[in-house]
Design an enzyme around this catalytic site. Sequence first.
Site, PDB file in Angstrom:
ATOM      1  N   CYS A 168     110.000  27.387 -10.581  1.00 47.45           N
ATOM      2  CA  CYS A 168     109.411  28.062  -9.426  1.00 47.45           C
ATOM      3  C   CYS A 168     110.176  29.317  -8.991  1.00 47.45           C
ATOM      4  O   CYS A 168     110.139  30.315  -9.662  1.00 47.45           O
ATOM      5  CB  CYS A 168     109.246  27.051  -8.282  1.00 47.45           C
ATOM      6  SG  CYS A 168     107.930  27.553  -7.136  1.00 47.45           S
TER       7      CYS A 168
ATOM      8  N   VAL B 249     104.180  28.716  -2.942  1.00 45.71           N
ATOM      9  CA  VAL B 249     103.514  28.885  -1.653  1.00 45.71           C
ATOM     10  C   VAL B 249     103.349  30.370  -1.315  1.00 45.71           C
ATOM     11  O   VAL B 249     102.488  30.722  -0.523  1.00 45.71           O
ATOM     12  CB  VAL B 249     104.260  28.155  -0.507  1.00 45.71           C
ATOM     13  CG1 VAL B 249     104.105  26.650  -0.639  1.00 45.71           C
ATOM     14  CG2 VAL B 249     105.736  28.531  -0.453  1.00 45.71           C
TER      15      VAL B 249
ATOM     16  N   GLU C  30     106.430  21.492 -10.565  1.00 43.83           N
ATOM     17  CA  GLU C  30     107.742  21.135  -9.989  1.00 43.83           C
ATOM     18  C   GLU C  30     107.570  19.863  -9.134  1.00 43.83           C
ATOM     19  O   GLU C  30     106.500  19.657  -8.531  1.00 43.83           O
ATOM     20  CB  GLU C  30     108.162  22.312  -9.101  1.00 43.83           C
ATOM     21  CG  GLU C  30     109.462  22.182  -8.349  1.00 43.83           C
ATOM     22  CD  GLU C  30     109.693  23.396  -7.422  1.00 43.83           C
ATOM     23  OE1 GLU C  30     108.760  24.213  -7.196  1.00 43.83           O
ATOM     24  OE2 GLU C  30     110.836  23.530  -6.934  1.00 43.83           O
TER      25      GLU C  30
ATOM     26  N   LYS D 141     117.399  23.354 -11.109  1.00 41.27           N
ATOM     27  CA  LYS D 141     117.029  24.624 -10.448  1.00 41.27           C
ATOM     28  C   LYS D 141     118.253  25.338  -9.870  1.00 41.27           C
ATOM     29  O   LYS D 141     118.957  24.790  -9.012  1.00 41.27           O
ATOM     30  CB  LYS D 141     116.006  24.336  -9.355  1.00 41.27           C
ATOM     31  CG  LYS D 141     115.335  25.568  -8.763  1.00 41.27           C
ATOM     32  CD  LYS D 141     114.228  25.128  -7.799  1.00 41.27           C
ATOM     33  CE  LYS D 141     113.418  26.277  -7.247  1.00 41.27           C
ATOM     34  NZ  LYS D 141     112.342  25.807  -6.352  1.00 41.27           N
TER      35      LYS D 141
HETATM   36  C1  ACM Z   1     109.508  27.154  -4.753  1.00 40.81           C
HETATM   37  O1  ACM Z   1     110.522  27.487  -5.364  1.00 40.81           O
HETATM   38  N1  ACM Z   1     109.100  25.896  -4.742  1.00 40.81           N
HETATM   39  C2  ACM Z   1     108.717  28.131  -4.011  1.00 40.81           C
END
Ligand code: ACM
Length: 272
Positions: free
Chosen positions: A150, A177, A46, A117
């Site tokens: 992510c 993370v 990402e 996203k």
């Molecule tokens: C994330 O969505 N970058 C944890």
Amino acid sequence: MGAELKENIKAACGQFNPVFGDTKSNINKICCMTEEARSDLIVFPELASSGYEFKDRNELKSLALDFNSGAEIKRLKQTAKETNTYIVVGLAEKDRDKLYNSAILLMPDGKTHTYRKNHLFDREKALFDRGDKPFSVVETPIGRIGLMICFDWIFPEAARLLSLGGAQIICHPSNLVLSFCQRAMFARSVENGVFTITCNRIGTESRTDRALTFTGGSQILGNRGETLAQAGTDTEEIISAEIKPVLADEKMITMNNHILNDRRTELYGRLL
Ligand code: ACM
């Protein structure tokens, strides 16, 4: 005439540590890793051309790319063509006054497919606009490909919608993370019977009042959750596996259970 269908493909992940703000070197790294991987499909993290921890929306705007123009997308398209590789990479996208955390699929024939996203994580909510596109699937000669990014992993609906849309391979650029995702993607693969390719980044960014350490561990999982390839937690590396995407069309998990058709949707009203 369209490209020939490929039954067995080499899928790869390019795990690396993007240098914050250095678009040129990050794009260069993505192109070099694509050349080195010699794969049919490669997934990158990402926000791979910019880095993750923007101080504010102005900084994000200065590093976001216009997908319709600009040297960076042109270079990526050229690499996809020259290496005959399907490249999936997470990038900050600028579209007029909107800023998206996007993933783009660049195909060897010059076509692209973009996903923005839909589930923004933590401070991303103050920086990016929310995605405005449904979870859709692209039919390609190397299989039917779906994209998620992510934090979408924590909403099983994302992978489910892609699977209901026919995805055989879910490509999942990430900057993880929290410690749960890699294990949780096992469930996303099994419950949908699909291949999942999570490409995470490594390294630490300390650009604001917090330090973020990214967990690496990029992985390629089979349609029954098998770990086909896994990267280390802090190493820059390419991992790869031979996969047969058509296996993901087999949704019978026992002689009597089809994982999509056995859903009791009449009981699921509260999901909406
Ligand atoms: C994330 O969505 N970058 C944890």
